[in-house]
Design an enzyme around this catalytic site. Structure first.
Site, PDB file in Angstrom:
ATOM      1  N   SER A   1      25.514 -18.100  -7.939  1.00 58.52           N
ATOM      2  CA  SER A   1      24.232 -18.336  -7.276  1.00 58.52           C
ATOM      3  C   SER A   1      23.304 -17.154  -7.557  1.00 58.52           C
ATOM      4  O   SER A   1      23.715 -16.155  -8.143  1.00 58.52           O
ATOM      5  CB  SER A   1      24.451 -18.527  -5.784  1.00 58.52           C
ATOM      6  OG  SER A   1      24.990 -17.348  -5.252  1.00 58.52           O
TER       7      SER A   1
ATOM      8  N   CYS B   1       3.202  -9.768  13.508  1.00 60.24           N
ATOM      9  CA  CYS B   1       4.078 -10.344  14.530  1.00 60.24           C
ATOM     10  C   CYS B   1       4.788  -9.239  15.327  1.00 60.24           C
ATOM     11  O   CYS B   1       4.200  -8.668  16.229  1.00 60.24           O
ATOM     12  CB  CYS B   1       5.025 -11.358  13.909  1.00 60.24           C
ATOM     13  SG  CYS B   1       5.617 -12.510  15.163  1.00 60.24           S
TER      14      CYS B   1
ATOM     15  N   HIS C   1       1.507 -14.877  11.073  1.00 60.60           N
ATOM     16  CA  HIS C   1       2.054 -14.431   9.782  1.00 60.60           C
ATOM     17  C   HIS C   1       1.149 -14.853   8.620  1.00 60.60           C
ATOM     18  O   HIS C   1       1.374 -15.920   8.036  1.00 60.60           O
ATOM     19  CB  HIS C   1       3.431 -15.069   9.563  1.00 60.60           C
ATOM     20  CG  HIS C   1       4.494 -14.545  10.459  1.00 60.60           C
ATOM     21  ND1 HIS C   1       5.284 -13.474  10.114  1.00 60.60           N
ATOM     22  CD2 HIS C   1       4.897 -14.942  11.693  1.00 60.60           C
ATOM     23  CE1 HIS C   1       6.146 -13.238  11.096  1.00 60.60           C
ATOM     24  NE2 HIS C   1       5.930 -14.108  12.073  1.00 60.60           N
TER      25      HIS C   1
ATOM     26  N   GLU D   1       1.113 -13.791   5.668  1.00 59.55           N
ATOM     27  CA  GLU D   1       1.776 -13.719   4.358  1.00 59.55           C
ATOM     28  C   GLU D   1       2.218 -15.082   3.842  1.00 59.55           C
ATOM     29  O   GLU D   1       2.319 -15.287   2.634  1.00 59.55           O
ATOM     30  CB  GLU D   1       2.979 -12.748   4.417  1.00 59.55           C
ATOM     31  CG  GLU D   1       4.199 -13.207   5.207  1.00 59.55           C
ATOM     32  CD  GLU D   1       4.079 -13.008   6.717  1.00 59.55           C
ATOM     33  OE1 GLU D   1       2.966 -12.747   7.209  1.00 59.55           O
ATOM     34  OE2 GLU D   1       5.116 -13.130   7.409  1.00 59.55           O
TER      35      GLU D   1
HETATM   36  N1  GLN Z   1      10.715 -10.853  18.043  1.00 62.46           N
HETATM   37  C1  GLN Z   1       9.327 -11.091  18.257  1.00 62.46           C
HETATM   38  C2  GLN Z   1       9.093 -12.390  19.006  1.00 62.46           C
HETATM   39  O1  GLN Z   1       9.954 -13.214  19.068  1.00 62.46           O
HETATM   40  C3  GLN Z   1       8.550 -11.091  16.949  1.00 62.46           C
HETATM   41  C4  GLN Z   1       8.894 -12.228  16.033  1.00 62.46           C
HETATM   42  C5  GLN Z   1       8.406 -12.058  14.621  1.00 62.46           C
HETATM   43  O2  GLN Z   1       8.176 -10.931  14.163  1.00 62.46           O
HETATM   44  N2  GLN Z   1       8.265 -13.143  13.898  1.00 62.46           N
HETATM   45  O3  GLN Z   1       8.027 -12.616  19.541  1.00 62.46           O
END
Ligand code: GLN
Length: 543
Positions: A22, A386, A512, A514
């Protein structure tokens, strides 16, 4: 024609399998082929099959299969879907990622409902029918001319068997002109002799044949292109035409792979085999993107402080988003990977900017907070995403508001100042799979802020994946001290973007960005970061 499906006779299928081992880059191979077909005006989409029993990638640690990619509809999927979205410049839905868990769950649900009318429920035909229907659903919904089906894992694995059997049946039912098998294998070089070896390829083709599949195309991975004699040997032993043996040598950038295939005539061979006529591909935009990506004179260095940095696939979408933004600004980006547990400030002295990305749990949080403190206090361009957004809020609360003990309830059940807390709707949810706030949600942006300047809009949509949020109790004191929430949910309740106006570039998002960056369509927050990295360095101030 299969039961319960619409007219899909026009759709053709490219089935990509892997042999020997893989990690051969089947995802990039699939995405690159898709890109080249799309460049010829063909409607193409891609689907990934992961033969593991998890229902989706959401509960998996990034060390297992790389990052968890998130789609608009909230699907938490394999990272290969990120490659498909980037190369095909498209937004996919979770139907495009099948797993054994998903398929078996559907079969078992049907069995419990009595759907099978007294039959013995078996892998063949019930699970294989479910697989074929799921593939055809993607074909019907996408209205694609060609669906690329990438089968994860390696031929010969027990768990791949039902999927290979379903693929064999598809070929049988839809005919040779409509289903093509592409087999990617490793062609190793044994250092003592320095010769490319075809035996592993021969063996994995033998495995495929035992299941009833004869590959049409062999893609040979290796550090170097396949020698002409080796191509001939593979063609002879694997019973494929010489032009259907394609080299996939290691490349500096994954975005070179389409051009490597184009040069060898792979798309033309595939289209001839599928009896599809098409125009010529226009690759000029891609070529100039690549030129900037690889050869720009200007270069930036961006640090990423994470806790899975040993496997950079864990953060692939961040690295790609930075590279896309840099290429569009005529520069190259290098990522400096920093393991959060080993963080110290000197590590940021030779970088132009900092990203603190996704994260879960307590490990690494304090190292990341230290890095954010350094960026904030020293005018280093910063993008928090996040978890990075949540930690930048904690950092500001601790060191500027003076709230000692400020923390997230994710790390400490009862901190003195719970500036980040569980979203109310998350209380009491027992299951961890697919229960976060997931997928695309609108965000309203305040005029006159950095976020507004970057997005050029007051309402945007970005993808989410979180359980925790800024605790509403702390919004006012944070803002009064200069930590401005410039993006919020439409009801104004949930904080989505934070920025520090009094800093050359400090911005963080709960969402996010990205996941929506595409090679020639970079995302605003990354563009802003790269622009700030390219700007002359501000004089350093002390914290
Ligand atoms: N752990 C954090 C939450 O659940 C951030 C999650 C993340 O970075 N996607 O809110």
């Amino acid at each position: 024609m299969l039961a319960g499906t619409a007219n899909h006779t026009m759709t053709k299928y490219l089935i990509v399998t892997g042999g020997v081992l893989s990690g051969l880059g089947k995802g990039i191979t699939s995405a690159s082929i898709g890109f080249l077909l799309k460049a010829r005006g063909i409607r193409v989409t891609a689907l990934k099959i992961d033969p593991y029993l998890n229902c989706d990638a959401g509960t998996m640690n990034p060390y297992q299969h790389g990052e968890v990619f998130v789609l608009d509809d909230g699907g938490e999927v394999d990272m290969d879907l990120g490659s498909y979205e980037r190369f095909l410049v498209t937004d996919l839905s979770s139907d495009h990622n099948l797993t054994t868990g998903k398929i078996y769950q559907r079969v078992i649900e049907k069995e419990r409902k009595g759907h099978y009318l007294g039959e013995t429920v078996q892998i063949i035909p019930h699970a294989t029918d479910e697989i074929k229907q799921a593939i055809q659903k993607v074909a019907d919904r996408s209205k694609a001319d060609i669906v690329i089906v990438e089968l994860g894992g390696t031929v010969g694995d027990i768990e791949s068997m039902p999927f290979l059997e379903a693929a064999r049946q598809l070929h049988q039912e839809f005919g040779h002109e409509n289903v093509v098998f592409i087999h990617t294998t490793l062609v190793p070089v044994v250092s003592v002799v320095g010769e490319q070896k075809t035996k592993p390829t021969q063996h994995s083709v033998k495995e495929l044949r035992a299941i009833g599949i004869q590959p049409d195309v062999i893609v040979g991975r290796g550090d170097e292109p396949l020698d002409p004699g080796i191509k001939k040997k593979i063609a002879l032993f694997c019973d494929v035409p010489l032009e259907a043996v394609v080299s996939a040598p290691s490349a500096e950038s994954v975005y070179q792979v389409p051009l490597i295939f184009e040069e060898q005539g792979l798309p033309d061979y595939l289209l001839g085999r599928l009896k599809i006529k098409s125009g010529k591909a226009d690759l000029t935009e891609w070529e100039s993107f690549l030129e900037n990506l690889l050869h720009s004179n200007s270069k930036i260095r961006v640090a990423l402080v994470g806790k899975y940095t040993e496997l950079t696939d864990s953060y692939v979408s961040y690295a790609e988003a930075v590279r896309h933004a840099a290429a569009s600004l005529n520069s190259r980006a290098e990522i400096k990977w920093i393991e959060a547990d080993e963080y110290h400030d000197e590590l940021l002295e030779d970088v132009d900017g900092l990203i603190v990305p996704v994260g879960f749990g307590h490990r690494g949080a304090e190292g990341k907070i230290k890095s954010i403190r350094f960026a904030r206090a020293n005018g280093l361009p910063f993008l928090g995403i996040c978890y990075g957004f949540q930690l930048s809020t904690i950092e500001f609360a601790r060191h500027i508001l003076g709230l000692e003990g400020a923390n997230s309830t994710e790390f400490e059940p009862h901190p003195k100042h719970p500036v980040i807390s569980l979203m109310p709707e998350q209380e009491g949810i027992p299951n961890l799979g697919a229960t976060m706030r997931l997928g695309a949600y609108p965000v309203v942006i305040e005029r006159g802020t950095l976020a507004h300047q970057l997005y050029g809009a007051t309402e945007i949509s970005e993808r989410h994946r979180h359980r925790y949020e800024v605790n509403p109790k702390y919004i006012k004191p944070l803002e009064d001290a200069g930590f401005i929430f410039s993006g919020k949910s439409p009801d104004g309740r949930r904080m989505e973007i934070a920025e520090i106006p009094d800093h050359p570039f400090f911005i963080a998002s709960q969402f996010h960005p990205e996941f929506k960056s595409r090679p020639t369509k970079p995302r605003p927050l990354f563009l802003g970061l790269v622009q700030a990295c390219l700007a002359p360095t501000p004089s350093k101030s002390s914290s």
